[in-house]
Design an enzyme around this catalytic site. Structure first.
Site: not given
Ligand code: PMP
Length: 920
Positions: A640, A716, A719, A742, A880
């Site tokens: 991401h 990270d 997910q 999430k 993203c």
């Molecule tokens: N990493 C991953 C794998 C994500 O899916 C996301 C959110 N789609 C993020 C980071 C960013 O998360 P946040 O917007 O809560 O900071």
């Protein structure tokens, strides 16, 4: 009976009443985690409704505005939630007269009585006469009887006519009166009397009392000044309100005129009820000529005749209720498959014929809390062709009736016969008291429906009460009905249903005008002790939509929302500062939330810091590590932007970034990782699960490589945490970042877990220091060091509640359930030749994030169509992860369906079916 004091002031509805009923003694309610006796706290925002009615004491008439045509100012009368007040019509008048006569003799009843609907097990109206409370009219669905509980405020008007129903406390009770206060006390009656409210008398003072099981509880006793009020009729009421009615009409007509040309056509959605009759009258004045009525096939014949008499075309029924009920079982207030089948679908078809239009509708704020937020115009979410306007949304039923009488407009005759809400005659929202009227008016209809209910109950071994008390009207019984069952020994299951479970995997389909829908089979989906139905009940937001955008953010269950509300309502205070009670509770709960989260991810031995989100967590590590020029960070193409840009940004400090690729099955290329790591590599940053491909990376193997090379590992877990059991110690990482929002937690919450607190805090200030001297400071230990300033306290506590929720179900179970859903979804999508799925083959290598493209459609177009045609929310675009989608050769990105623990097989099937429809 109904406590009036509990109903008038607060903003909480059912839940509030439950709570008041069940206060646990000995425990200060302010400190209970969840209110006793109710599952959750649900807060309903106050709509801009009028809570008062005005009364002209000179003319003895209700006023819809402050002033009377006679010039007098009205006296304010407090109404009860939901503040909808209406005139008592012929059948109501007859009923009230009979009840009063039975109890108290030939007492005259004024011609103008108002009914203020309140909450109860069935019909429950506060009766208002002479601008005062007169009594409470209720219907008991068990005994099938109405009762009227007279209010003390009625006594000045009725006493001189009362010939029976008075208990003289000097002679009628066992304990001789005279000594001390009698109000609020209970006495044994000398003579047996039926249960209910009576008038009580003690010398020169009067009041009311409630008789129950041979005892009487006396309310306040007071001297009574006898009064007689004028007895105007409704025509006079209209007359005294003419000025206000004109104003109401003017502004509603103006509103319709303002919007009439917002779409090429304009029409009125007519239901045959009073509200839509008022709207039809107003719309015709504004120049609208078109209207339509959708016949569900289970309408009262009186309604159909009335609709025709108004010159409104009837759209013939589009589905067969009786056939559908055979398969789907009776509908419920919380299971309205009937509306979809008989109203929404036909409406869609009708609109497809007439094209884009403005539809004038008669929805009002006061009808139900769902409508309390209704705006002047609203886009029908299920029908992009239709813009709805609600010109009488701020009218109460009283305004509607007065307006129709003023206009001398015809009205559906059912109102005068005692039906309050015009709709289908087997509508689950109809009151049992109204069903009694149906039995008299149309015995054949009632018999047919009774036979369906009885047969359904028999097949499932349900108690007679299911049909006889109207318990069929809910799939999951609300608190008041559960209480009724409990009091009468009717067993209710843990999920509040009376229904027996259908065999696992049963799927019934209902024909919706040629389409199939799986809806009723959602009754109970059991997979390995996992009942999704029960889980779904904790997420009221799910409603009628299919939410498949959980990778972006998930929904919060009621306990998470309740935990935040509880903080706001009961102990809001800053944390870590001060010694007072509230701050101690807040600090303790906030600290405890950290502990819960740490335990949830197996991270008790590290430091668990609360952040805003994953992005902030990753940035804190990128900013907080000490870098030197020439250092390298290895990350992957799966990342991401949040796990890429913070590292690339370090180039300013001379730190380079390496990107590791994936294999054809979308797995991380471990060999490439080994090759990439050099002596200069300081950190590897990798996702545990991709938010585009759903692929899970082998973190323990990656950790081994990192540790062999003395490199930090940041994972990270955004997910992963909501879907997999996570143990940071077993994973072997140094930093673990994830988002609370999430994983069912509040928005604005995230976590950074560190094996060692080895980074510098990037934000400095209050709360993160032990001591500050003239030239320096000693940093606090633990998470406080990294949480400078006032944190998101309610959010953090809510996140703790989310962890409790997930843990109570069990992450293993959630993972197994979601794996099953994911396979079903991928299999279904893969059958469509125009759909291309981007997902790893092996179920153990993936989570419930499924990306796909559709031939001939831009991903945004697909997502929009899904929403518009089937209420399915999916995400589209590059998610993203632009470098990833570009490397896959799909720069427009994908459509992404992402699952959560509350999604169902039927929802997956619905997505597949909708895509089939789209690609056909
Ligand atoms: N990493 C991953 C794998 C994500 O899916 C996301 C959110 N789609 C993020 C980071 C960013 O998360 P946040 O917007 O809560 O900071």
């Amino acid at each position: 009976m109904y406590s009036t004091s509990g109903c008038t002031s607060g903003l909480l509805l059912e839940s509030q009443r439950d709570r008041t009923a069940a206060t646990v003694t000995g425990v200060p309610e302010a400190f209970l985690l969840s209110p006793p006796g109710s599952n959750h706290v649900s807060v309903i925002h106050e709509p801009p409704v009028k809570k008062y009615l005005y009364w002209c004491d000179q003319c003895n008439v209700p006023l819809i505005g402050r002033t009377c045509s006679c010039g007098a100012n009205g006296r304010e009368i407090e109404l009860l939630q939901p503040y909808d007040v209406r005139p008592a019509l012929s059948a109501d008048m007859a009923l009230i007269k009979n009840l009063v006569h039975e109890q108290f003799g030939n007492v005259p009843i004024p011609s103008v009585l108002l009914l203020n609907k309140t909450g109860g097990v069935d019909r429950a109206d506060l009766v208002i006469a002479h601008g005062h409370r007169f009594g409470w009219l209720t219907f008991d669905p068990v005994t099938r009887k109405f009762s009227l509980d007279i209010a003390p405020e009625a006594l000045p008007y009725i006493l001189k006519h009362v010939t029976k129903g008075i208990v003289d406390l000097e002679t009628g009770i066992d304990t001789p009166g005279g000594a001390g206060r009698m109000g609020g006390k209970k006495f044994r009656l000398k003579e047996a009397r039926p249960d209910g409210t009576v008038i009580v008398k003690f010398r020169t003072r009067f009041g009311t009392g409630v008789v129950k099981d041979g005892q009487i509880r006396v309310k306040e006793l007071m001297p009574v000044d006898l009064r007689t009020g004028k007895n105007p009729d409704w025509e006079q009421v209209v007359e005294q309100n003419r000025y206000h009615l004109k104003n109401l009409e003017r502004s509603s007509v103006r509103m319709i005129k303002q919007h009439i040309h917002d779409r090429p056509k304009c029409n009125v959605s007519f239901s045959g009820g009073k509200d839509s009759t008022a709207v039809l009258t107003l719309a015709r004045k504004a120049g609208v000529t078109e209207a339509f009525f959708l016949d569900t096939g289970i309408e009262f014949p009186e309604t159909i005749a009335f609709v025709k008499s108004q010159g409104v075309p009837v759209i013939e029924k589009a589905g067969d209720f009786w056939q559908a009920v055979d398969k789907a079982g009776p509908p419920g207030k919380d299971n309205r498959w009937c509306c979809k089948l008989l109203k929404l679908r036909p409406l869609k078809l009708h609109l497809a014929e007439i094209g884009a239009c403005v539809t004038v509708q008669g929805n009002r704020w006061y009808e139900s809390w769902n409508r309390a937020g209704l705006e002047e115009t609203s886009q029908n979410p299920a029908n992009p062709l239709q813009l709805n306007i609600s010109p009488i949304r701020n009218w109460r039923a009283l305004e509607v009736f007065l307006y129709l009488w003023w206009q001398k407009a015809a009205m559906n005759p059912l109102y005068e016969q005692g039906i309050e809400r015009i709709g289908c005659y087997v509508c689950p929202s109809m009151l049992e008291s109204e069903y009694e009227i149906l039995k008299v008016m149309h015995p054949d209809y009632a018999r047919r429906w009774d036979a369906v209910l009885t047969e359904y109950a028999k097949k499932r071994g349900l108690p007679d009460a299911y049909a006889q008390w109207g318990l069929w009207r809910w799939k999951a019984l609300p608190p008041k009905m559960r209480e009724l069952c409990r009091d009468r020994g009717i067993p209710v299951r843990d999920d509040y249903t009376l229904q027996a479970e259908p065999p696992a995997g049963r799927e019934e389909t209902v024909e919706i005008a040629g389409e199939k829908t799986m809806e009723p089979a959602m009754e109970a989906q059991e997979t390995g002790g996992y009942t999704v139905e029960a889980i779904r009940r904790d997420f009221p937001i799910l409603g009628d939509i299919i939410y498949l955008d959980n990778a972006a953010t998930s929904f919060s269950p009621e306990p998470v929302i309740a935990a935040q509300v509880e903080f706001e309502h009961r102990y809001r205070a800053n944390v870590g500062r001060g010694v007072h009670r509230l701050t101690s509770i807040a600090s303790q709960r906030y600290w405890h939330a950290h502990e819960k989260v740490a335990e949830f991810i197996g991270g008790k031995n590290g430091v668990t810091v609360f952040t805003k989100n994953t992005t902030e967590s990753v940035n804190m590590v990128a900013q907080g590590m000490i870098w030197k020029s020439g250092d390298r960070v290895a990350t992957t193409i799966l990342e991401h932007h949040s796990n890429l840009l913070p590292w690339r940004n370090l180039s300013k400090r001379g730190v380079a970034t390496d990107i590791i690729g994936i294999t054809p099955d979308y797995s991380l290329d471990l060999a490439a990782l080994e090759r990439t790591i050099t002596d200069s590599t300081r950190l590897v940053a990798v996702t545990q699960a991709s938010n585009v491909l759903g692929v899970v990376t082998p973190i323990p193997e990656i950790a081994k490589v990192c540790h062999d090379h003395g490199v930090f590992l940041l994972v990270d877990g955004a997910q992963a945490v909501p879907h997999l059991p996570v143990d940071v110690e077993k994973l072997g990482c140094d930093f673990y970042c994830f988002s609370g929002h999430k994983m069912l937690g509040p928005t604005g919450t995230g976590v950074l877990w560190m094996k060692e607190p080895c980074i510098e805090p990037s934000v400095l200030g209050g709360g993160m220091v032990e001591a500050v001297t003239s030239d320096g400071c000693t940093l606090a230990q633990g998470y406080q060091r990294y949480e400078a300033g006032t944190p998101n306290i309610a959010g953090g506590i809510g996140l703790g509640a989310a962890v409790d929720y997930l843990q109570a179900i069990g992450m293993e179970k959630i993972h197994r359930y979601e794996t099953d859903l994911t396979s079903r979804l991928i299999t279904g999508l893969s059958k469509n030749p125009k759909v291309h799925v981007f997902a790893p083959q092996k179920p153990e290598h993936r989570i419930g994030v499924v990306s796909f493209t559709v031939d001939g459609f831009h991903p945004h177009e697909v997502a929009q169509q899904m929403d518009e045609t089937a209420d399915i929310m999916v995400r589209s675009g590059h998610h993203c992860c632009q470098p990833l989608v570009e490397s896959l050769g799909i720069p427009d990105g994908t459509v992404r369906a992402s699952l959560a623990l509350y999604n169902t097989r039927q929802e997956c099937d619905m997505l597949v079916a909708t895509l089939e429809e789209l690609t056909r």
